[in-house]
Design a protein around this motif. Structure first.
Motif, mmCIF file in Angstrom:
data_model
loop_
_atom_site.group_PDB
_atom_site.id
_atom_site.type_symbol
_atom_site.label_atom_id
_atom_site.label_comp_id
_atom_site.label_asym_id
_atom_site.label_seq_id
_atom_site.Cartn_x
_atom_site.Cartn_y
_atom_site.Cartn_z
ATOM 1 N N SER A 292 5.638 22.629 -14.660
ATOM 2 C CA SER A 292 6.660 22.733 -13.620
ATOM 3 C C SER A 292 7.260 21.371 -13.268
ATOM 4 N N ALA A 293 6.496 20.286 -13.435
ATOM 5 C CA ALA A 293 7.028 18.951 -13.134
ATOM 6 C C ALA A 293 8.150 18.588 -14.106
ATOM 7 N N ASP B 215 4.345 11.937 -11.534
ATOM 8 C CA ASP B 215 3.234 11.432 -10.725
ATOM 9 C C ASP B 215 2.954 12.333 -9.530
ATOM 10 N N ALA B 216 4.007 12.745 -8.840
ATOM 11 C CA ALA B 216 3.844 13.517 -7.607
ATOM 12 C C ALA B 216 3.181 14.866 -7.852
ATOM 13 N N ALA B 217 3.345 15.414 -9.069
ATOM 14 C CA ALA B 217 2.794 16.737 -9.356
ATOM 15 C C ALA B 217 1.524 16.696 -10.199
ATOM 16 N N ILE C 197 8.468 11.884 -10.417
ATOM 17 C CA ILE C 197 8.345 13.345 -10.374
ATOM 18 C C ILE C 197 7.062 13.798 -11.059
ATOM 19 N N PRO D 263 0.502 15.937 -15.644
ATOM 20 C CA PRO D 263 1.498 16.698 -14.876
ATOM 21 C C PRO D 263 1.606 18.128 -15.397
ATOM 22 N N PRO D 264 1.836 19.105 -14.519
ATOM 23 C CA PRO D 264 2.014 20.489 -14.972
ATOM 24 C C PRO D 264 3.388 20.687 -15.594
ATOM 25 N N THR E 160 11.184 20.601 -13.151
ATOM 26 C CA THR E 160 11.841 19.945 -12.016
ATOM 27 C C THR E 160 12.636 18.729 -12.468
ATOM 28 N N ASP F 287 -2.248 16.458 -11.671
ATOM 29 C CA ASP F 287 -3.536 16.919 -11.142
ATOM 30 C C ASP F 287 -4.529 15.767 -11.120
ATOM 31 N N THR G 195 4.682 7.505 -4.738
ATOM 32 C CA THR G 195 4.433 8.798 -5.383
ATOM 33 C C THR G 195 3.032 8.922 -5.963
#
Length: 463
Positions: A434-435, A422-424, A420, A431-432, A438, A426, A223
């Motif tokens: 939205s992460a 990490d994947a989102a 989760i 993380p934003p 989620t 920037d 990720t």
């Protein structure tokens, strides 16, 4: 030789008090990472997924020590093994308190995970040296102080790390553990080893440790590092090979660390699956909430300090400790399926609501209280019901299997939460919002899976 000579020496209040203070120190060291995780990630300059490893490295060792601690105590003597384990824990605490980087801190956490064996060994010692009624009281004192230590570990990291450094939040409990262990060595009489033909399943211990560590490290790399497809496939194959090897070893071992044959019993299988689902969801919550508290306040977060995060998490820690006793009562008064279903409804509803409404600190605090209490009641009810519904000779095997399931579930949930984020993230690693949305939705849906499983297995039982 006479029975009087063979009878174990009685222990007094000082010995019980020493075991209790040791449990208090261990409980403190166990929980100091949770509120300090955002600070550790900043100062060590690591990603959220790598940060999740800090707590999970501890859990991996706990998962493999828990099933064998009692066997080691029987074979070599409870006092001797307790001292050995505390020496390992002290070495881990020393490494963590001096750690200049993430790898050294992870190694320290791995060694500290040996503390999981302290409680069963303390109970063994108490039962050997006290009559039944007094031993129950002593066990309650030790367990209560361990739980209290967990609460202490939630609130002290902030003042310590902000006035000294984060290294001292590992050093101070380690000093207390070292001193208390010396007191236990002085006060606690030796208990003779119990002759047994059961061997320690060291291959199983090694393979389970390797499987869990490889899986979590692989999840971080997949990720966070953008690995090429062949590397992802290689990691997946490595985890599958290690897991398959562990299952094969456990099935053939004369005295396996986890007797997988118990899973053939429907009650045991159902309890393990439900425990796993519940703890994966709660593990995600345990990881995501401190992260959201720590996000800078100029965005969607709160910019909370380590002290503030600890205070925000304290009500949830109290609710979790209360849930243990409530879970036992609920298991006696209601069917465990009903308890699990109620806990799943509360957890799923809370997390799905949190995905939409998380703009105030009190909302996160309330969510932590509700989810911690619901998950604790459900998992404890499953444990108590399983322990009382199987044959007495299988109680140790069954409870150790559930303990391992709980530890693995929490570790996996925390690592998924980190993945989760990490994947989102920037380019700055932030993380934003939205992460987190989620993450809360996924955790809520995972909790809801237990409802489906309860309904499915109920229909199967009726059929």
């Amino acid at each position: 030789m006479s029975e009087a000579t063979d009878a174990p020496a009685r222990i007094g209040k000082l010995s019980i008090g020493a075991l209790g203070i040791l449990a208090l120190s261990l409980g403190t060291l166990q929980t100091v990472v949770e509120p300090a995780l955002p600070q550790l990630q900043r100062e060590l300059e690591v990603t959220p997924g790598e940060g999740a490893l800090i707590g999970n490295a501890f859990l991996v060792t706990g998962a493999v020590v828990a099933p064998v601690a009692g066997k080691l105590g029987d074979r070599f003597g409870g006092k001797r093994v307790l001292v050995w384990l505390m020496a390992v824990v002290a070495a881990g605490g020393l490494l963590a308190s001096l750690a200049p980087n993430l790898p050294v801190l992870l190694l320290g956490q791995v060694l500290q995970g040996a503390m999981v064996g302290a409680l069963p060994l303390s109970f063994i010692l108490v039962r050997k040296h006290l009559p039944p009624r007094q031993s129950q009281v002593a066990m309650g004192v030790v367990m209560g102080l361990f739980t209290g230590g967990g609460m202490v570990g939630t609130v002290i990291p902030g003042p310590i790390s902000e006035n000294l450094s984060w290294h001292w939040m590992f050093a101070i409990p380690t000093i207390a553990i070292t001193v208390t262990t010396l007191v236990v060595m002085r006060l606690m009489p030796h208990d003779p080893p119990v002759r047994t033909d059961n061997r320690i399943d060291w291959p199983g211990v090694a393979l389970l440790s390797a499987t869990l560590l490889t899986f979590m490290l692989g999840l971080v790399k997949v990720t966070g590092s953008g690995l090429p497809p062949f590397a992802v496939v290689g990691l997946a194959l490595a985890v599958a090979a290690l897991a398959t090897g562990w299952v094969a070893v456990e099935r053939r071992a004369v005295s396996p660390m986890v007797d997988l044959r118990m899973l053939a019993k429907p009650a045991m299988w159902n309890a393990c699956v439900l425990t796993f689902i519940i703890t994966v969801s709660s593990g995600m919550v345990l990881y995501l909430l401190p992260q959201l508290f720590g996000v800078p306040g100029d965005g969607y977060g709160f910019g909370a300090s380590t002290t503030d995060i600890g205070l925000f998490l304290l009500p949830g820690a109290i609710a979790g400790s209360v849930s243990d006793s409530v879970g036992g009562i609920a298991a006696r008064r209601f069917h465990p399926r009903a308890v699990v279903a109620a806990g799943a409804v509360v957890t799923a509803a809370t997390l799905l609501a949190l995905a939409s409404v998380h703009g105030s600190e009190w909302q996160l605090v309330l969510a932590k209280v509700l989810t911690g209490f619901a998950a604790g009641v459900a998992s404890t009810a499953l444990l108590v019901n399983t322990a009382t519904s199987i044959e007495t000779k299988d109680t140790g095997i069954a409870t150790s299997l559930l303990v391992v399931t709980r530890v693995v579930g929490v570790a996996l949930g925390a690592q998924v939460g980190g993945a989760i984020l990490d994947a989102a993230a920037d380019s700055s690693g932030m993380p934003p919002e939205s992460a987190f949305v989620t993450g809360f939705v996924v955790a809520g849906l995972v909790a809801a899976l237990s409802l489906l499983f309860v309904r499915f297995t109920k229909k199967g039982a009726q059929a």
